[in-house]
Write a protein that holds these residues in place. Structure first.
Motif, mmCIF file in Angstrom:
data_model
loop_
_atom_site.group_PDB
_atom_site.id
_atom_site.type_symbol
_atom_site.label_atom_id
_atom_site.label_comp_id
_atom_site.label_asym_id
_atom_site.label_seq_id
_atom_site.Cartn_x
_atom_site.Cartn_y
_atom_site.Cartn_z
ATOM 1 N N ASN A 255 0.828 -1.204 0.000
ATOM 2 C CA ASN A 255 0.000 0.000 0.000
ATOM 3 C C ASN A 255 0.866 1.259 0.000
ATOM 4 N N THR B 222 0.735 3.621 -3.208
ATOM 5 C CA THR B 222 0.109 4.914 -2.945
ATOM 6 C C THR B 222 1.030 6.059 -3.345
ATOM 7 N N GLY C 218 0.190 8.584 -6.308
ATOM 8 C CA GLY C 218 0.157 10.000 -5.944
ATOM 9 C C GLY C 218 1.046 10.829 -6.857
ATOM 10 N N THR D 78 -4.238 -0.245 -2.401
ATOM 11 C CA THR D 78 -3.820 1.127 -2.119
ATOM 12 C C THR D 78 -4.992 1.977 -1.654
ATOM 13 N N SER D 79 -4.672 3.032 -0.919
ATOM 14 C CA SER D 79 -5.704 3.925 -0.404
ATOM 15 C C SER D 79 -6.175 4.944 -1.433
ATOM 16 N N VAL D 80 -5.564 4.964 -2.625
ATOM 17 C CA VAL D 80 -6.025 5.852 -3.684
ATOM 18 C C VAL D 80 -7.236 5.218 -4.351
ATOM 19 N N ILE E 176 -5.691 15.746 -4.353
ATOM 20 C CA ILE E 176 -5.707 14.384 -3.825
ATOM 21 C C ILE E 176 -4.328 13.758 -3.961
ATOM 22 N N GLY E 177 -3.696 13.975 -5.127
ATOM 23 C CA GLY E 177 -2.347 13.454 -5.332
ATOM 24 C C GLY E 177 -1.345 14.035 -4.353
ATOM 25 N N THR F 235 -1.931 12.615 -0.954
ATOM 26 C CA THR F 235 -1.482 11.232 -0.967
ATOM 27 C C THR F 235 0.021 11.150 -0.752
ATOM 28 N N GLY G 244 0.865 12.265 2.803
ATOM 29 C CA GLY G 244 0.483 11.206 3.753
ATOM 30 C C GLY G 244 1.443 10.040 3.706
ATOM 31 N N GLY G 245 1.971 9.756 2.492
ATOM 32 C CA GLY G 245 2.913 8.641 2.364
ATOM 33 C C GLY G 245 4.279 8.981 2.929
#
Length: 200
Positions: free
Chosen positions: A53, A57, A61, A102-104, A192-193, A196, A199-200
């Protein structure tokens, strides 16, 4: 995925009333995704999902940020690929497999590809993404329910805000100009990208 499934049920209802759903595209995406979802379900049972993930992700992203930025900058992307239905099935397979790990969300990838590569009308893109995403998230939810990976309390809390949010989004989509809607969607995909990647 449970939350996404419930959200898309309402989204399908609101958009279906306005006749903005391309069933031909959504069903082809789904046909490509079905084997990928079952494959993902099998892989989930013997894989370190957290590690995969994280890498997937970050990769998605980066792709979303770069592609959305170029699209906003240039107005549209010119990809040297002739549109064929086979590519829709392939996109469905890739997204169906990727979304398991993945969380996307699937909707982000499909929306961007249909809008900027296939150059589908942004108002039709929303309807396709909702119908396709509904089937995909429902199957994905069943995979996770089967391995006991669902927090029903958290999903229920998220679902409480679904109906007014979906209704407002549908109304904005209906009254927006196509190009302005496309630009707004690309900005959202870019954000969002970025989140992402952060967050990663």
């Amino acid at each position: 995925m449970l939350y996404a499934t419930i959200t898309r049920v309402f989204g399908l209802f609101f958009h279906g009333r306005r006749g903005r759903i391309r069933y031909d595209i959504a069903l082809r995406l789904l046909v490509g995704s079905i084997p990928a979802v079952f494959m993902g379900g099998l892989i989930l049972r013997g894989l370190n999902r957290e590690a995969l993930n994280a890498y997937l992700t970050l990769l998605l992203g980066l792709i979303l940020v770069t592609s959305a930025f170029l699209s906003i900058l240039k107005g549209e992307l010119h990809v040297p690929v002739r549109p064929r239905w086979a590519y829709v099935y392939l996109l469905g397979f890739i997204v169906g497999l990727t979304v398991q790990f993945t969380s996307v969300g699937a909707g982000v990838v499909v929306s961007f590809t249909l809008m900027n590569v296939a150059r589908l009308d942004p108002k039709d893109v929303v309807g396709v993404t909702i119908l396709y995403g509904l089937a995909l998230s429902a199957m994905g939810f069943l995979n996770y329910a089967g391995i006991g990976g669902v927090d029903y309390g958290l999903a229920g809390a998220l679902i409480l805000g679904t109906v007014p949010g979906v209704y407002l989004g549908t109304h904005i989509s209906r009254i927006s100009d196509g190009e302005n809607l496309k630009r707004a969607m690309n900005v959202m995909i870019l954000l969002i990208g970025l989140f992402t990647l952060l967050g990663g």
